[in-house]
Motif scaffolding. Sequence first.
Motif, mmCIF file in Angstrom:
data_model
loop_
_atom_site.group_PDB
_atom_site.id
_atom_site.type_symbol
_atom_site.label_atom_id
_atom_site.label_comp_id
_atom_site.label_asym_id
_atom_site.label_seq_id
_atom_site.Cartn_x
_atom_site.Cartn_y
_atom_site.Cartn_z
ATOM 1 N N GLY A 52 33.339 46.153 41.385
ATOM 2 C CA GLY A 52 32.987 45.939 42.788
ATOM 3 C C GLY A 52 31.963 44.841 42.996
ATOM 4 N N SER A 53 31.021 44.714 42.032
ATOM 5 C CA SER A 53 29.943 43.741 42.203
ATOM 6 C C SER A 53 30.458 42.306 42.164
ATOM 7 N N LEU A 54 31.699 42.106 41.671
ATOM 8 C CA LEU A 54 32.233 40.741 41.575
ATOM 9 C C LEU A 54 32.831 40.270 42.899
ATOM 10 N N ASN A 55 32.920 41.175 43.890
ATOM 11 C CA ASN A 55 33.488 40.826 45.202
ATOM 12 C C ASN A 55 34.864 40.185 45.109
ATOM 13 N N LEU A 56 35.779 40.836 44.400
ATOM 14 C CA LEU A 56 37.100 40.259 44.175
ATOM 15 C C LEU A 56 38.147 40.745 45.164
ATOM 16 N N LEU A 57 37.809 41.729 45.985
ATOM 17 C CA LEU A 57 38.820 42.312 46.864
ATOM 18 C C LEU A 57 39.371 41.263 47.826
ATOM 19 N N PHE A 58 40.708 41.251 47.972
ATOM 20 C CA PHE A 58 41.404 40.282 48.814
ATOM 21 C C PHE A 58 41.138 38.845 48.399
ATOM 22 N N THR A 59 41.084 38.606 47.089
ATOM 23 C CA THR A 59 40.968 37.230 46.580
ATOM 24 C C THR A 59 42.136 36.951 45.639
ATOM 25 N N LYS A 60 42.314 35.664 45.336
ATOM 26 C CA LYS A 60 43.358 35.293 44.373
ATOM 27 C C LYS A 60 43.050 35.872 42.999
ATOM 28 N N GLN A 61 41.756 35.967 42.660
ATOM 29 C CA GLN A 61 41.384 36.496 41.347
ATOM 30 C C GLN A 61 41.873 37.938 41.176
ATOM 31 N N ALA A 62 41.753 38.711 42.234
ATOM 32 C CA ALA A 62 42.231 40.094 42.164
ATOM 33 C C ALA A 62 43.748 40.127 41.988
ATOM 34 N N MET A 63 44.433 39.185 42.661
ATOM 35 C CA MET A 63 45.889 39.119 42.515
ATOM 36 C C MET A 63 46.269 38.728 41.090
ATOM 37 N N ILE A 64 45.504 37.788 40.519
ATOM 38 C CA ILE A 64 45.759 37.388 39.129
ATOM 39 C C ILE A 64 45.592 38.593 38.213
ATOM 40 N N LEU A 65 44.535 39.365 38.481
ATOM 41 C CA LEU A 65 44.271 40.544 37.646
ATOM 42 C C LEU A 65 45.452 41.515 37.687
ATOM 43 N N VAL A 107 50.402 42.521 45.008
ATOM 44 C CA VAL A 107 49.671 41.398 45.618
ATOM 45 C C VAL A 107 49.380 41.690 47.097
ATOM 46 N N LEU A 108 50.244 42.475 47.711
ATOM 47 C CA LEU A 108 50.000 42.862 49.117
ATOM 48 C C LEU A 108 48.765 43.766 49.189
ATOM 49 N N ILE A 109 48.675 44.709 48.238
ATOM 50 C CA ILE A 109 47.564 45.668 48.262
ATOM 51 C C ILE A 109 46.239 45.000 47.918
ATOM 52 N N VAL A 110 46.204 44.223 46.818
ATOM 53 C CA VAL A 110 44.909 43.669 46.395
ATOM 54 C C VAL A 110 44.612 42.323 47.050
#
Lengths: 254, 238
Positions: free
Chosen positions: B93-106, B175-178
């Motif tokens: 959570g501390s990385l603030n990845l929600l709704f970012t491309k990085q989260a989609m990559i993950l 990808v829709l969810i994250v």
Amino acid sequence: MLRATAVSRSYGETVVFENLSIDVEPGEVVAVIGPSGIGKTTLLRTLALSLEPDEGTVSFDGTDAWEVDDPDRLALRRRIGMVFQAASLFDAPVARNVEYGLRVRRSWPERIRAELRSLVAPSGTADAVRDALDIVGLDDKRAQHVESLSAGEAQRVSFARAVAYDPDVLLLDEPTSDLDPRNTAVIEDAIAEARDRRIGVVVATHDMYQAERVADRVAVLLDGGVTEVGPTERVFDDPRDPRTRRFIDGELVY
Amino acid sequence: MPIDPAVQSLQLLVDLPFREGYVRSIVSVSLYVSLIAVALSTLFSIPVAVVLGFNDFPGKGLVKAVINTGMGFPSVVVGLVVLFAVSNQGPLGSLNLLFTKQAMILSQFVLATPPITAISLAAITGVDEDVRDAARALGGTRLDAALVVLKEARYGIATAVLAGFGRAISEVGSVLIVGGNITGADGISKTRTLTTAIQLEARQGQYGTAMVLGGVLLALVLLINAIVVRFGDWGVQR
């Protein structure tokens, strides 16, 4: 030069051979004969330093190969060439296969430089590669892909691949058992050529006539051990061990 | 007479009713996310496949079973798990990845890794053991033998990477969810991919637009396939 002394090897409960001794000197051809499945391949792998014996020693010019550390053993292994019953070629052109042994002996920076160079400008074939292909009469096929070769030609390339880096010892595991007479003759001539170049050759074969044709000495492998080693003529004409006699008589009748 | 969707989409291709840069931005987000995820996945999967293919150890069967199961992971479940992981209360959570491309990559990494590993492993274990022995017998090190096996298995490995890429780029649920299917105020895609855009257009009844985007997606996949197959042929001088 290469000598196995009192080696034993088992797979689980099954003893392949026990207390077996064999050696080969430069410029000599030793044939290991025995029925199929008796352990000739295991013996050759032991001599090739790819299989550690359970007991006994394998030494190269007096150095116990399993007492030294890995890099030193690799250096010893690199003085040995091996040809398998199946040609086991790499999916690449003939010359690329034959130069494999030379390639892995170079340092990584050298290898990478050579690969990059060959991408820009394909270089000529190394002399050692052409010479090795010449021994088996295939220099004209060096640019062909191995897929286009017949089984006999593939095995001849496999032979060239093992002599290209000028080994001191050549181990041949049933090299002609799948070949027609013509290709067999080429391989047997190549064995004679290797002997002339002072390479020590060990050839495992179940074909006693082949052993008679190519070998200076014969080791008879029966019942988990060498029953007899001696000059080819003497072993065939006057076997001292009764088991050897039975084996040779049985085969010769057949 | 209702206009046939196929005809409608052809008209759209001619007229291109999209805001300038819209399609391009969706394509670039799709490619960016999928290519990076598959590249990372490949870098991870191939060494794992080599280690699994070359060694026997207790529990190897279990590891292979887990990988094979991973091929069937439902993507929405993966999306959900990654969503929990990157949400404010999650471990990342501390990385603030929600709704970012990085989260989609993950999430695409998690989806693409099992097929790439499993198919690579099958290709590697399919290489004749004699070839590996030959490399060693000719003076090669363990690394040399591994490189020979990888080279022999290159078509299978190319197939593995393609399967991973196919799974990543055609994937909608996670990808829709994250990612959230977000565009900026200027209409340029932030986390909208071809698949989520198609889903949105179709839901809004814009079937023609959806079909144009579908055609673009299909063309992209074909193009990448062609490139990878060509790549698999390199190094073979016939």
